[in-house]
Scaffold this motif. Structure first.
Motif, PDB file in Angstrom:
ATOM      1  N   UNK A  61       0.842  -1.190   0.000  1.00 41.25           N
ATOM      2  CA  UNK A  61       0.000   0.000   0.000  1.00 41.25           C
ATOM      3  C   UNK A  61       0.874   1.234   0.000  1.00 41.25           C
ATOM      4  N   UNK A  62       0.213   2.379   0.056  1.00 41.51           N
ATOM      5  CA  UNK A  62       0.932   3.650   0.090  1.00 41.51           C
ATOM      6  C   UNK A  62       1.807   3.762   1.323  1.00 41.51           C
ATOM      7  N   UNK A 118      -9.263   2.969   0.070  1.00 38.45           N
ATOM      8  CA  UNK A 118     -10.231   3.500  -0.886  1.00 38.45           C
ATOM      9  C   UNK A 118      -9.629   4.554  -1.813  1.00 38.45           C
ATOM     10  N   UNK A 119      -9.885   4.385  -3.090  1.00 36.63           N
ATOM     11  CA  UNK A 119      -9.464   5.381  -4.070  1.00 36.63           C
ATOM     12  C   UNK A 119     -10.339   6.622  -3.912  1.00 36.63           C
ATOM     13  N   UNK A 171      -4.873  12.312   2.724  1.00 38.80           N
ATOM     14  CA  UNK A 171      -4.847  10.943   2.213  1.00 38.80           C
ATOM     15  C   UNK A 171      -3.412  10.503   1.932  1.00 38.80           C
ATOM     16  N   UNK A 172      -3.209   9.219   2.053  1.00 39.62           N
ATOM     17  CA  UNK A 172      -1.913   8.668   1.676  1.00 39.62           C
ATOM     18  C   UNK A 172      -1.867   8.585   0.161  1.00 39.62           C
ATOM     19  N   UNK A 173      -0.682   8.447  -0.369  1.00 37.33           N
ATOM     20  CA  UNK A 173      -0.526   8.353  -1.830  1.00 37.33           C
ATOM     21  C   UNK A 173       0.009   6.982  -2.203  1.00 37.33           C
ATOM     22  N   UNK A 204       1.033   7.883  -7.062  1.00 36.34           N
ATOM     23  CA  UNK A 204       0.645   9.230  -6.683  1.00 36.34           C
ATOM     24  C   UNK A 204      -0.842   9.446  -6.486  1.00 36.34           C
ATOM     25  N   UNK A 205      -1.633   8.372  -6.531  1.00 34.70           N
ATOM     26  CA  UNK A 205      -3.080   8.498  -6.367  1.00 34.70           C
ATOM     27  C   UNK A 205      -3.449   8.552  -4.892  1.00 34.70           C
ATOM     28  N   UNK A 206      -4.434   9.364  -4.578  1.00 31.43           N
ATOM     29  CA  UNK A 206      -4.899   9.484  -3.195  1.00 31.43           C
ATOM     30  C   UNK A 206      -5.604   8.208  -2.766  1.00 31.43           C
ATOM     31  N   UNK A 207      -5.327   7.791  -1.519  1.00 30.79           N
ATOM     32  CA  UNK A 207      -5.967   6.622  -0.930  1.00 30.79           C
ATOM     33  C   UNK A 207      -6.475   7.019   0.460  1.00 30.79           C
ATOM     34  N   UNK A 208      -7.731   6.696   0.746  1.00 37.29           N
ATOM     35  CA  UNK A 208      -8.382   7.107   1.984  1.00 37.29           C
ATOM     36  C   UNK A 208      -8.685   5.904   2.883  1.00 37.29           C
TER      37      UNK A 208
END
Length: 116
Positions: A3-4, A22-23, A49-51, A55-59
């Motif tokens: 994960x991020x 979650x994206x 949010x983590x990345x 580089x996509x945000x993850x919640x």
């Protein structure tokens, strides 16, 4: 799969409120908001949010609950910056009350073992 946070994805991750599962699209859908609203919560310092490696945000589920609380306040007519500040202050109060209760228990039983 990592994960991020570079933690391996395990079955226990599903029970972890802080796991960034979650994206942005899924988070927006689950909270009944938009991606722009979630980004604005980040800009106001409410959630970060983590990345992912891309580089996509993850919640996390915890972050989604915070976002939903802010959404409720905004839906009631509160400005987003004020809503973010209210949620931050509520979170700080909850933590202070938890610590106060823990200290009260320690004072009542000074021989009680603690996790620290």
């Amino acid at each position: 799969m990592t994960t991020a946070t570079n933690r391996p994805h395990t079955p226990d991750s599903l029970d972890d409120d802080d796991y960034p599962a979650y994206t942005m699209g899924r988070a927006a859908e689950m909270t009944g908001t938009t991606a722009g609203f979630l980004r604005s919560l980040g800009e106001h310092g409410l959630i970060t949010p983590l990345r992912s490696e891309g580089g996509h945000r993850r919640y996390s589920r915890y972050q989604l609950r915070i976002a939903m609380r802010a959404r409720d306040l905004v839906d009631q007519g509160t400005a987003i910056d004020a809503a973010c500040r209210i949620v931050i202050l509520e979170d700080q109060l909850e933590e202070a009350l938890r610590i106060n209760e823990e200290l009260r228990h320690r004072a009542a039983d000074p021989h009680r073992k603690t996790g620290t």
